[in-house]
Each structure stands twice: as structure tokens, then as C-alpha cells.
Design an enzyme around this catalytic site. Structure first.
Site, short mmCIF file in Angstrom:
data_model
loop_
_atom_site.label_atom_id
_atom_site.label_comp_id
_atom_site.label_asym_id
_atom_site.label_seq_id
_atom_site.Cartn_x
_atom_site.Cartn_y
_atom_site.Cartn_z
N CYS A 1 -4.99 5.86 -3.85
CA CYS A 1 -4.25 4.59 -3.92
C CYS A 1 -2.89 4.93 -4.47
CB CYS A 1 -5.09 3.49 -4.66
SG CYS A 1 -3.90 2.07 -4.57
N ASN B 1 1.32 -4.91 -6.22
CA ASN B 1 -0.12 -5.52 -6.24
C ASN B 1 -0.79 -5.11 -7.58
OD1 ASN B 1 -0.37 -2.69 -5.76
ND2 ASN B 1 -1.68 -3.14 -3.92
N GLU C 1 -10.90 -0.22 -5.08
CA GLU C 1 -9.57 -0.94 -4.47
C GLU C 1 -10.02 -2.30 -4.02
OE1 GLU C 1 -6.05 -0.24 -1.24
OE2 GLU C 1 -7.48 1.41 -1.86
N ARG C 2 -9.10 -3.42 -4.51
CA ARG C 2 -9.53 -4.71 -4.41
C ARG C 2 -9.68 -4.98 -2.93
NH1 ARG C 2 -4.99 -8.98 -5.91
NH2 ARG C 2 -3.74 -7.76 -4.28
N HIS D 1 -3.08 -3.74 -10.99
CA HIS D 1 -3.82 -2.66 -11.22
C HIS D 1 -4.30 -2.52 -12.55
CE1 HIS D 1 -3.36 -0.45 -7.40
NE2 HIS D 1 -2.11 -0.99 -7.46
N CYS E 1 0.91 -1.18 -0.20
CA CYS E 1 0.00 0.10 0.13
C CYS E 1 1.01 1.17 -0.17
CB CYS E 1 -1.03 -0.02 1.37
SG CYS E 1 -2.04 1.44 1.37
N THR F 1 -0.01 2.97 -4.90
CA THR F 1 0.27 1.96 -5.81
C THR F 1 -0.39 2.20 -7.24
OG1 THR F 1 -1.15 0.04 -4.87
CG2 THR F 1 1.18 0.31 -4.28
N GLY F 2 -1.65 2.50 -7.10
CA GLY F 2 -2.68 2.65 -8.22
C GLY F 2 -2.04 3.98 -8.87
#
Length: 285
Positions: free
Chosen positions: A228, A168, A219-220, A170, A72, A230-231
Site C-alpha cells: 500500500c 486516505n 487495506e480498507r 491509516h 492509491c 499511501t500506507g
């Protein structure tokens, strides 16, 4: 259980210092309880600050639905702020272990408190067509247009996406206007699409100009969130791969703006943004 509520531009988590606190139950179930915005504290999930044998500290995160997260970006900035502001370290560069590797964070300190954190997020990975390709400078130079874009059918429509991992996954979709987006319809349909074996995070991106994009995030495990990290990084990489922006881009999310640089020298993604402590308290289970 003592906790601290923190957020990175609106992406909020409950933080527990596990160097001092013992969890009252299994962390996935605890994440569900504390995240409930009516009967709990209210958050996008739970982040545990733990000791590490490989780095200065370890971040262990859980989404609001109790599922475990790999990484995150907003959360790791808050962890870095927490350990500095609470006297757990006096270093302005800290390393934090995550399930997606060790991340280095450079801190900007004003009046004894962290005001900004710059995170080296490492190499992005292209997941289109199940490539699982680390985007080194050499790999990017050899990419074809067909490799960069992938088509999937969602709700009876064929959509183009770029699928990038920053620790993670996206799925990035470019749209005309983020304000008109019916995210409650499209977000879960994409998150749970059969194309993604372990679900995916989803970003809907509106290009403003070569240096600015707007993003809505599904977000998952947590539904729509204010931001987000990382997004934002995956979006910046995708925009650059698609030829829409350069390697410096401001990503404007609902909760604020993150500054992203896809470094030309090593192709690591660097993310800079604030972290905020809201309050601390005791949660009774």
C-alpha cells in the site's frame, strides 16, 4: 470491456482506459466482479483512467468490495506508467487528479518504458484525537507526545497507534515481529472499530533499523494486500514523529520495497517505486 492488469509491488488493480472504453455497468459493482480472484480477473480493485479539466489525467479508484477510494499510491504510479507507455503523453512529469487532490509524478524512463515513478504525495495529516492537523513544518514543531500517540481498545487490549491521512486514513501500530502477526484477527477488528467513522486502513510495523521498516497491510475494503503506497507514506511519517527513524526510510512490504522521503523543506511526502504491466485482455460481462 478492454482492460489492463497492473501492479505496484504486488498491489494489483484492473485498469480501464475510459478515454476509449465505456463501462458496461456502475463502477462499484464492476469493481466487485473484476476483483474476484476465482470468477473474475482477480485484483485489489478497479482503477479508471479518465480525462481531467484540472490535471493531465484523472484516476478514479474502487476497492474490491465496491467502495470508492480516495487515493492509491501504488495505483497512481501504474496510471502514470500506463499513460506514458501507451503513448497518451510524452511528458516525464505528469499531473493526475484524485479525490484527495492533484498529485505530480516524475517518471524514470528506460528503453521507452517507465521503470520508476516518484510521486509527490503532499502534506500528511495527523488524525489522532480527531485533530485533522496538516503536518506543516510549523505544526510538527508544536506537537506534543500526547498528540502524536492515541490509545484504543481492540479485542480487549489497549493499543497505541498513530493515525495519519495521506488522502486516505491509516492507523499505524508498532509491533515486535510482522511474521507472527495474526492479521486476519487484528486487521478487521481495527478497520471496523467504532473509533473510525468511515473505517480505516491498518499498518502493522516492525522497526528493523533507523532506515528500514517492515509492514503488513490490512487495506480498507480489500483485506490484506501485498503493498500500500499511501500506507507506506503514513508509516514513514509515523516512524519519524515517534523518533524511530529519520526522514528517509525504506518500507519493506510483502510485495517489495518503496523508498519514502518526508521532505524537510515543505514536509511533502515523496514516494518512489516501480510499476508493472502484467497483461491486457477483454472482460465479458
Amino acid at each position: 470491456m478492454k482492460f489492463t492488469k497492473m501492479h505496484g509491488i504486488g498491489n494489483d488493480y484492473v485498469y480501464v482506459n475510459c478515454l476509449e472504453e465505456k463501462l458496461p455497468m456502475e463502477p462499484g459493482r464492476l469493481a466487485e466482479l473484476v476483483s474476484d480472484r476465482h470468477f473474475g480477473i482477480g485484483s485489489d480493485g478497479l482503477i479508471l483512467i479518465k480525462p481531467s479539466e484540472k490535471a493531465d489525467f484523472c484516476m478514479d479508484m474502487y476497492n474490491a468490495d465496491g467502495s470508492r477510494g480516495m487515493m492509491c499510491g501504488n495505483g497512481i504510479r501504474c496510471v502514470a506508467k500506463y499513460v506514458y507507455d501507451h503513448g497518451m503523453t510524452n511528458m516525464t512529469t505528469v499531473s493526475i487528479e484524485t479525490l484527495s487532490g492533484i498529485k505530480k509524478i516524475d517518471l524514470t524512463v528506460k528503453n521507452g518504458k517507465v521503470s520508476l515513478a516518484n510521486v509527490d504525495m503532499g502534506l500528511p495529516v495527523l488524525l489522532n484525537h480527531n485533530l485533522n492537523l496538516e503536518l506543516t513544518p510549523e505544526a510538527v514543531a508544536g506537537l506534543t507526545e500526547d498528540q502524536i500517540m492515541e490509545e484504543i481498545e481492540v479485542n480487549g487490549k489497549v493499543l497505541k497507534m498513530i493515525h495519519v491521512s495521506m488522502g486516505n486514513p491509516h492507523a499505524i501500530f508498532f509491533i515486535e515481529n510482522t511474521e507472527d502477526l495474526k492479521i486476519e484477527e487484528w486487521g478487521p477488528a481495527i478497520e471496523n472499530h467504532p473509533r473510525f467513522a468511515d473505517r480505516t486502513n491498518v499498518e502493522f510495523v516492525q522497526l528493523v533499523d533507523k532506515e528500514l521498516v517492515k509492514i503488513r497491510v490490512w487495506e480498507r475494503g480489500s483485506a490484506e494486500t501485498m503493498a500500500c503506497g499511501t500506507g507506506a507514506c503514513a508509516t514513514a511519517v509515523s516512524c519519524c514523529l515517534a523518533g524511530l527513524t529519520g526522514r528517509y526510510v525504506d518500507t519493506r512490504l510483502l510485495g517489495g520495497t518503496l523508498h519514502i522521503h518526508w521532505n524537510e523543506e515543505n514536509n511533502h511526502v515523496e514516494m518512489c517505486g516501480p510499476a508493472t504491466e502484467v497483461y491486457h485482455g477483454v472482460f465479458e460481462v
